[in-house]
Structures are given as C-alpha cells and as structure tokens.
Write a protein that holds these residues in place. Structure first.
Motif, PDB file in Angstrom:
ATOM      1  N   TYR A 287      -3.986   9.873 -14.308  1.00 44.51           N
ATOM      2  CA  TYR A 287      -3.381   8.780 -15.075  1.00 44.51           C
ATOM      3  C   TYR A 287      -3.348   9.137 -16.560  1.00 44.51           C
ATOM      4  O   TYR A 287      -4.392   9.262 -17.195  1.00 44.51           O
ATOM      5  CB  TYR A 287      -4.201   7.498 -14.913  1.00 44.51           C
TER       6      TYR A 287
ATOM      7  N   LEU B  34       3.894  -2.289 -12.555  1.00 45.04           N
ATOM      8  CA  LEU B  34       3.901  -2.094 -11.105  1.00 45.04           C
ATOM      9  C   LEU B  34       5.333  -2.038 -10.563  1.00 45.04           C
ATOM     10  O   LEU B  34       5.641  -1.246  -9.680  1.00 45.04           O
ATOM     11  CB  LEU B  34       3.118  -3.215 -10.409  1.00 45.04           C
TER      12      LEU B  34
ATOM     13  N   LEU C  69       2.191  -2.196  -2.784  1.00 39.37           N
ATOM     14  CA  LEU C  69       2.360  -1.139  -3.786  1.00 39.37           C
ATOM     15  C   LEU C  69       1.018  -0.700  -4.365  1.00 39.37           C
ATOM     16  O   LEU C  69       0.764   0.484  -4.560  1.00 39.37           O
ATOM     17  CB  LEU C  69       3.255  -1.637  -4.925  1.00 39.37           C
ATOM     18  N   MET C  70       0.145  -1.682  -4.649  1.00 36.88           N
ATOM     19  CA  MET C  70      -1.186  -1.356  -5.180  1.00 36.88           C
ATOM     20  C   MET C  70      -1.980  -0.572  -4.148  1.00 36.88           C
ATOM     21  O   MET C  70      -2.654   0.400  -4.466  1.00 36.88           O
ATOM     22  CB  MET C  70      -1.964  -2.642  -5.490  1.00 36.88           C
TER      23      MET C  70
ATOM     24  N   HIS D 128      -0.869   1.284  -1.809  1.00 37.93           N
ATOM     25  CA  HIS D 128      -0.314   2.630  -1.699  1.00 37.93           C
ATOM     26  C   HIS D 128      -0.813   3.522  -2.841  1.00 37.93           C
ATOM     27  O   HIS D 128      -1.261   4.644  -2.622  1.00 37.93           O
ATOM     28  CB  HIS D 128       1.215   2.565  -1.701  1.00 37.93           C
ATOM     29  N   GLU D 129      -0.754   2.981  -4.054  1.00 39.08           N
ATOM     30  CA  GLU D 129      -1.183   3.771  -5.220  1.00 39.08           C
ATOM     31  C   GLU D 129      -2.677   4.123  -5.115  1.00 39.08           C
ATOM     32  O   GLU D 129      -3.074   5.267  -5.317  1.00 39.08           O
ATOM     33  CB  GLU D 129      -0.918   2.989  -6.511  1.00 39.08           C
TER      34      GLU D 129
ATOM     35  N   HIS E 196      -3.363   6.646  -2.322  1.00 39.07           N
ATOM     36  CA  HIS E 196      -2.823   7.939  -2.711  1.00 39.07           C
ATOM     37  C   HIS E 196      -3.786   8.651  -3.671  1.00 39.07           C
ATOM     38  O   HIS E 196      -4.092   9.833  -3.528  1.00 39.07           O
ATOM     39  CB  HIS E 196      -1.452   7.728  -3.360  1.00 39.07           C
ATOM     40  N   VAL E 197      -4.276   7.893  -4.654  1.00 38.31           N
ATOM     41  CA  VAL E 197      -5.182   8.475  -5.651  1.00 38.31           C
ATOM     42  C   VAL E 197      -6.514   8.876  -5.007  1.00 38.31           C
ATOM     43  O   VAL E 197      -7.052   9.948  -5.286  1.00 38.31           O
ATOM     44  CB  VAL E 197      -5.405   7.469  -6.807  1.00 38.31           C
TER      45      VAL E 197
END
Ligand code: FA5
Ligand code: MG
Length: 458
Positions: A91, A195, A241-242, A244-245, A248-249
């Motif tokens: 990030y 977002l 979406l959150m 997923h993020e 993923h991280v």
C-alpha cells in the motif's frame, strides 16, 4: 505435527470462542500471590491497587519491556520486519510513500475497556475469565491481544496501521504454548470514493439503513445466529470488495513468507469485533494450521471511534507460529533464550534469506509426577483451576519446566475428596539437569501447592 494440531484445537477457544460461560466457582478460588503480597503494583511507570482480580505473577511481569520483537537479529524481529515491509510495499500513496504506520512499543497494560468493551466482546464471554487472562486488578490487565489498541488508534485519526507487541494469556505449558507470545494486528479503513474508485455509483451503506445502531453495545447472539454474509448496515458490494482486497493482501503475505506454492484455505469463523470473519489456514507438514484471524470490522466500533463514512478490515496473527515454521524452531521457549548459541544463528542482514535453526544439542528430560488431595468440596474447575497450578509451577520453577499435564483425576468414593495427578517434565534448554536438582525444584512446587491451594500431597 501432533503438537501443531493440539495448538489449533486449544486456541480456537480463545478470543474467538463460541462458548459463552458463566463465571464459575473456579474463578473465585484462583488467587495467585502478587509480588511480595503487595497491595499496590508498580508496572511500566503506573501504580495499580491490587484487588480480588489480581492474578499477575512476578514471573510474568518480568516479560514486560523485553521487546523480543524489536531485538536486533531475533527471529521475531525478522518476522516483524518482513510483515511490515510487505505492507509498506503493498500500500503506497500517490507520492510512493507507505500508507501504513506501525506501532510496536505500546504499553501492554490496558484497561478492560480497551481489551474487551471497545471491541464489543460480550460481558460473559469466555475470553474475559480470570482463568484465561493476567489481571492487574478489576479494571486493568496485560493485553490478551494486540487488537486492544484498535479503537484508541482509530480515534486518534489513523486509518491504515499495524500494531506489533507481546500478548499475555494464561495457558498450559508445552513446546508450542507459552503464556507470552507476540501478535501483529492491522486495520485498514477506506471511504466510498476510494473503494468504488472505478464504480462511482455504488454505496457503502444500505439505503434503508438509518445511520444509527439502535443498541450499539448489545450482546450479540453466538455465532450460529450471526450472519456471515454481512452486517445489516453495509451493502453487499462494499463487503465483497473489502473481503476481496483483504484476502488478496493476506494471501500475498502468506506467499511472501512461505513461498508461492504454499497451500492455504479460508475458514468461516466468529469474532465479536468483525462480521463476517475468517481464519486463514496453511497446509504444513500434513496438517492445516491456523495462522491468522480477520474480518470486516463491526461498524459500531468505528462509530464509537468517531468514524462514520468508512468501512474497514482488520486482522491479527501470531508471530511465534510463523517463526517456528519459517526457521524450524522446535520449542516456543527458545524465543526467550539469551543463549548466544541460539541468537547468533539468525541475522537481519538479508531479510529474504531465512536460515533454519540448528539444535545446539539435546539434553535429557526428567519426568516427575505430583499427586495431591484437593481440600474438601473442591474439585477440578470447581474451586481449583489447573491454570492456577500451571502458573504456580512457572513461578516456582521458571523455564526449566518443559511440559505439565493433568494425567489423572479421581474422587474417593467414601470421603468424597478429589485427587489430581500432574506430570511435570523438566528439561533445561542449555544443559543437563541432575536428578537431585530436579527433585529439589519438585519439592518446592509441592510445598508451594500446599501453601497456596491448601492441598494434601499424596
Ligand atoms: C485474536 O487474538 C484476534 N484478536 C485476532 C483478530 C484481530 C481477528 C482482528 C479479527 C480482527 P486468536 O485468539 O485466534 O484471535 O489469535 C490470533 C492469532 O494469534 C492466531 O491465528 C495465531 O496465529 C496466534 N495465536 C493465538 N494463540 C496462540 C498461542 N497460544 N501461541 C501462538 N500463537 C497464537
Ligand atoms: Mg484463533
């Protein structure tokens, strides 16, 4: 790998426990001698009056300020830097600077409000019990998770941060359990604009949601009634979406640490402070091993911290567990060793090059049993908590105790008295212990048990 399995089963009942338990007589009975029976404790520059909740031991208090996660070339420090660097790289803001800030020297003395209330942990949740935490007094304890700092940091205006530090939990003793271990926690908050950068029509909150939560501190029902899809206030798009993020991280971090071919899986779980919630497990030496807990932050927590227009994710992971795998460290007590033979094996010169631990040598174990009668009307977990005994052993014998297990319980049919037998395995990390030396320590444990628990040695 049986050990790692045990570790998972035992600990899945901690902060994330589904069990709700009323306080028992065992709690009333757990009384650990405070340092020199003081009525006040001086800890990290603060003065605390002791009370019936006090159960910190002098031995446990010696861990404050050791900061193994900040000690140069220490394996825990190497893991900390790997995690921090990963987040710095993952990030960045428009200028290329890291978005996350790191807090790794926060005082482990926290309030009940910080450790539990702020995180909406129900007042009868098992993780609050005296038998599970080190209380300084009714209002203060040694943090049981680094999540305890979440709300103060968010209230201070932070929206991307990591907290690293040691946490304290009362527990049994073996090669994978020690009452002090290290965690890293993270929070990331995002606003609608960020977002939905690429989908500007979407919203964080349901249109029908009024913006207030009727009874924000209400005790939530146990997990099976908790909706794992989303909280009522959030839109499904925002949560997905959150999720997923975040996943993923976290998978990225796992691959950064364990290599791109590591096998992993997500498991639904319950935490009082996130909804939905997951655990990440990795496949290691024929077993699934839990490495972290995470989820979408409960919106009430953000509201209390003064944040109304964001959605957040949070996670917490254990550093020892990662380090034991990455460095092949067989015993959790080694992280506390000052032996140069241990410390000199690791170097933070090249953080990508992790050397495997080489045992210095093997010293023999010594096993002694201790059996005693509990006082009349007292039974295991009803007036006598094995965790109290483990603490006593640790206070008396220190780190030469490798393992303690409750091997036998028995109730006399005539007298009604209960008897217990504990097996204590002694082993010094750095040398061979003589039987005479072990016998003397064992005798001291027996004497202290008589004094503290009013038991009768058999
Ligand atoms: C927690 O402590 C939560 N605070 C984590 C969290 C934070 C969830 C933020 C959601 C949002 P738990 O008790 O499961 O949960 O511990 C988290 C991690 O710490 C575990 O996944 C594991 O990696 C590690 N851990 C827990 N207990 C031990 C232990 N006794 N020894 C070593 N590592 C442990
Ligand atoms: Mg867990």
């Amino acid at each position: 790998m049986k050990m790692l399995l045990t570790l998972r089963t035992v600990h899945s009942a901690r902060i994330c426990s589904r069990r709700l338990l009323a306080s028992s007589a065992a709690e009333e009975a757990s009384k650990i001698v405070t340092p020199n029976n003081q009525s006040q404790l001086e800890i990290n520059g603060g003065t605390y009056a002791t009370d019936s909740w006090t159960n910190v031991t002098p031995k446990i208090l010696t861990h404050l300020g050791m900061n193994k996660h900040l000690q140069q070339d220490h394996p825990l420090s190497i893991i900390r830097q790997r995690i921090v660097n990963y987040f710095y790289a993952a990030y960045r803001n428009q200028r290329g600077n890291p978005l996350f800030s790191v807090y790794d020297k926060l005082n482990p003395v926290v309030t009940v409000q910080q450790n539990f209330d702020n995180l909406l942990i129900p007042s009868d949740h098992v993780s609050r019990q005296k038998s599970d935490c080190y209380y300084i007094n009714e209002q203060h304890l040694l943090r049981a998770h680094t999540t305890a700092h979440q709300v103060e940091l968010i209230s201070g205006g932070l929206d991307n941060f990591l907290v690293v530090g040691e946490v304290y939990r009362r527990d049994e003793i073996d090669s994978t359990h020690y009452p002090v271990f290290h965690q890293a926690d993270a929070v990331r908050l995002v606003t609608k604009d960020k977002l939905f950068e690429r989908n500007p029509g979407l919203e964080l909150f349901e249109e029908t949601w009024t913006g207030s939560i009727a009874n924000p501190k209400r005790i939530l029902p146990s997990s099976k009634f908790m909706d794992q899809t989303k909280q009522p206030c959030h839109t499904l798009e925002a949560v997905k979406l959150m999720e997923h993020e975040m996943k993923h991280v976290l998978v990225g971090l796992t691959k950064d640490l364990f290599g791109p071919r590591i096998k992993y899986r997500w498991v639904d779980t319950y935490f009082p402070f996130t909804q939905p919630s997951w655990e990440l497990e990795i496949y290691f030496k024929d077993n699934w091993l839990e490495v972290l807990g995470c989820g979408i932050m409960r919106h009430e927590i953000l509201q209390h911290a003064g944040v109304h227009q964001s959605i957040g994710y949070a996670f917490g992971l254990g550093l020892e567990r990662l380090a034991m795998i990455l460095f092949d460290i067989p015993d959790i007590r080694l992280f506390w060793s000052n032996d140069s033979g241990f410390l000199s094996q690791f170097s933070e010169q090249d953080l990508q090059k992790l050397t495997k631990y080489k045992p210095i040598s093997h010293y023999p174990q010594c096993t002694n049993d201790l059996s005693f009668w509990l006082p009349p009307d007292v039974e295991v977990n009803e007036g006598f908590s094995p965790n109290d005994f483990y603490d006593l052993v640790r206070s008396v014998a220190g780190d030469v105790v490798e393992q303690i297990s409750l091997v036998d319980k028995f109730k006399h049919p005539k007298t009604g008295k209960s008897s217990v037998c504990f097996r204590i395995v002694y082993r010094h990390m750095e040398r061979t212990m003589t039987q005479a030396e072990v016998n003397e320590i064992h005798k001291n444990i027996a004497d202290a048990s008589v004094e503290q628990f009013n038991v009768q040695i058999r």
